[in-house]
Scaffold this motif. Structure first.
Motif, mmCIF file in Angstrom:
data_model
loop_
_atom_site.group_PDB
_atom_site.id
_atom_site.type_symbol
_atom_site.label_atom_id
_atom_site.label_comp_id
_atom_site.label_asym_id
_atom_site.label_seq_id
_atom_site.Cartn_x
_atom_site.Cartn_y
_atom_site.Cartn_z
ATOM 1 N N SER A 100 -2.770 29.712 4.271
ATOM 2 C CA SER A 100 -2.993 28.442 4.958
ATOM 3 C C SER A 100 -1.788 27.529 4.755
ATOM 4 C CB SER A 100 -4.237 27.740 4.420
ATOM 5 O OG SER A 100 -5.380 28.499 4.686
ATOM 6 N N PRO A 101 -1.398 26.798 5.811
ATOM 7 C CA PRO A 101 -0.235 25.914 5.687
ATOM 8 C C PRO A 101 -0.552 24.675 4.858
ATOM 9 C CG PRO A 101 -1.286 25.583 7.806
ATOM 10 C CD PRO A 101 -2.001 26.727 7.142
ATOM 11 N N ASP A 102 0.505 24.009 4.430
ATOM 12 C CA ASP A 102 0.361 22.743 3.712
ATOM 13 C C ASP A 102 0.165 21.640 4.748
ATOM 14 O OD1 ASP A 102 0.387 20.680 1.912
ATOM 15 O OD2 ASP A 102 2.524 20.836 1.456
ATOM 16 N N LEU A 103 -0.903 20.891 4.616
ATOM 17 C CA LEU A 103 -1.225 19.822 5.562
ATOM 18 C C LEU A 103 -0.978 18.437 4.972
ATOM 19 C CD1 LEU A 103 -4.565 21.326 6.940
ATOM 20 C CD2 LEU A 103 -2.270 21.518 7.919
ATOM 21 N N THR A 104 -0.242 18.378 3.869
ATOM 22 C CA THR A 104 0.037 17.096 3.226
ATOM 23 C C THR A 104 0.637 16.119 4.231
ATOM 24 O OG1 THR A 104 0.354 18.127 1.087
ATOM 25 C CG2 THR A 104 1.381 15.982 1.394
ATOM 26 N N ARG A 105 0.164 14.893 4.153
ATOM 27 C CA ARG A 105 0.577 13.746 4.970
ATOM 28 C C ARG A 105 -0.038 13.750 6.369
ATOM 29 N NH1 ARG A 105 6.848 12.258 3.542
ATOM 30 N NH2 ARG A 105 6.531 12.140 1.313
ATOM 31 N N ARG A 106 -0.722 14.811 6.745
ATOM 32 C CA ARG A 106 -1.378 14.814 8.049
ATOM 33 C C ARG A 106 -2.620 13.945 7.998
ATOM 34 N NH1 ARG A 106 -2.016 20.397 10.975
ATOM 35 N NH2 ARG A 106 -3.175 18.990 12.314
ATOM 36 N N LEU A 107 -2.960 13.360 9.120
ATOM 37 C CA LEU A 107 -4.200 12.608 9.208
ATOM 38 C C LEU A 107 -5.361 13.590 9.112
ATOM 39 C CD1 LEU A 107 -3.357 10.084 12.063
ATOM 40 C CD2 LEU A 107 -3.672 9.571 9.635
ATOM 41 N N ALA A 108 -6.319 13.273 8.274
ATOM 42 C CA ALA A 108 -7.475 14.151 8.110
ATOM 43 C C ALA A 108 -8.208 14.335 9.433
ATOM 44 C CB ALA A 108 -8.408 13.595 7.043
ATOM 45 N N ARG A 109 -8.266 13.285 10.228
ATOM 46 C CA ARG A 109 -8.994 13.376 11.506
ATOM 47 C C ARG A 109 -8.315 14.307 12.507
ATOM 48 N NH1 ARG A 109 -7.014 7.539 12.862
ATOM 49 N NH2 ARG A 109 -5.247 8.045 14.191
ATOM 50 N N ASP A 110 -7.040 14.629 12.287
ATOM 51 C CA ASP A 110 -6.295 15.526 13.171
ATOM 52 C C ASP A 110 -6.024 16.869 12.507
ATOM 53 O OD1 ASP A 110 -6.169 13.462 15.031
ATOM 54 O OD2 ASP A 110 -4.214 12.758 14.318
ATOM 55 N N SER A 111 -6.862 17.241 11.571
ATOM 56 C CA SER A 111 -6.650 18.463 10.799
ATOM 57 C C SER A 111 -7.895 19.341 10.872
ATOM 58 C CB SER A 111 -6.374 18.090 9.337
ATOM 59 O OG SER A 111 -7.588 17.733 8.688
ATOM 60 N N PRO A 112 -7.821 20.525 10.295
ATOM 61 C CA PRO A 112 -9.017 21.372 10.220
ATOM 62 C C PRO A 112 -10.156 20.721 9.425
ATOM 63 C CG PRO A 112 -7.054 22.682 9.816
ATOM 64 C CD PRO A 112 -6.622 21.243 9.840
ATOM 65 N N TYR A 113 -9.862 19.636 8.707
ATOM 66 C CA TYR A 113 -10.880 18.926 7.928
ATOM 67 C C TYR A 113 -11.530 17.792 8.722
ATOM 68 C CZ TYR A 113 -8.504 21.339 4.124
ATOM 69 O OH TYR A 113 -7.947 22.295 3.321
ATOM 70 N N ALA A 114 -11.256 17.696 10.010
ATOM 71 C CA ALA A 114 -11.715 16.568 10.826
ATOM 72 C C ALA A 114 -13.237 16.407 10.786
ATOM 73 C CB ALA A 114 -11.239 16.724 12.262
ATOM 74 N N ASP A 115 -13.981 17.474 10.950
ATOM 75 C CA ASP A 115 -15.444 17.356 10.953
ATOM 76 C C ASP A 115 -15.951 16.876 9.596
ATOM 77 O OD1 ASP A 115 -15.562 18.164 13.577
ATOM 78 O OD2 ASP A 115 -16.046 20.256 13.097
ATOM 79 N N TRP A 116 -15.406 17.424 8.522
ATOM 80 C CA TRP A 116 -15.773 16.980 7.175
ATOM 81 C C TRP A 116 -15.414 15.498 7.003
ATOM 82 C CZ3 TRP A 116 -12.137 15.283 3.574
ATOM 83 C CH2 TRP A 116 -12.671 14.946 2.326
ATOM 84 N N HIS A 117 -14.209 15.134 7.399
ATOM 85 C CA HIS A 117 -13.746 13.750 7.224
ATOM 86 C C HIS A 117 -14.641 12.769 7.994
ATOM 87 C CE1 HIS A 117 -11.013 10.257 7.867
ATOM 88 N NE2 HIS A 117 -10.867 10.439 6.570
ATOM 89 N N ALA A 118 -15.089 13.182 9.158
ATOM 90 C CA ALA A 118 -15.950 12.306 9.979
ATOM 91 C C ALA A 118 -17.258 11.983 9.245
ATOM 92 C CB ALA A 118 -16.235 12.962 11.316
#
Length: 123
Positions: A100-118
């Protein structure tokens, strides 16, 4: 005052002095909507504590160098910050091995974690 138990991985904890939310896989914390890589969980407590102390001291030294307008000291301190963050696993090669790539500094809402973040209710 009794100490609160740490949140479970992925628990929704509000900012404002509390512990930031941790992604369900434990790789990131979310600060102001951005993902920041956590320290490598394989580090033993003593090593993590030592490296964290080195990081905090280096950050204080950056501030001191800035206040004193000492560019050379600032560069040295920033190199120490970088070295501590790499040793902690917060920068440099990722500490997980599933590709899996490093997603540091990405907005959580624009990441694979978007549903969790919501589910956290953050804007």
């Amino acid at each position: 005052m009794p100490r609160k138990a740490p949140p479970e991985s992925g628990a929704a904890v509000r900012s404002g002095g509390g512990t930031p939310p941790v992604t369900p896989d434990g790789r990131y914390i979310v600060v102001r909507g951005r993902l920041w890589r956590r320290a490598d969980p394989r580090l033993d407590d003593a090593t993590r504590e030592r490296l964290t102390h080195e990081l905090m001291q280096a950050r204080r030294d950056v501030g001191r160098a800035l206040a004193e307008n000492d560019a050379a000291a600032q560069r040295r301190a920033r190199r120490r910050v970088q070295a501590a963050k790499v040793a902690l696993g917060e920068r440099g090669p990722v500490w997980w091995g599933d590709g899996s790539p490093d997603l540091t500094r990405r907005l959580a809402r624009d990441s694979p974690y978007a549903d969790w973040h919501a589910t956290l209710g953050d804007p």
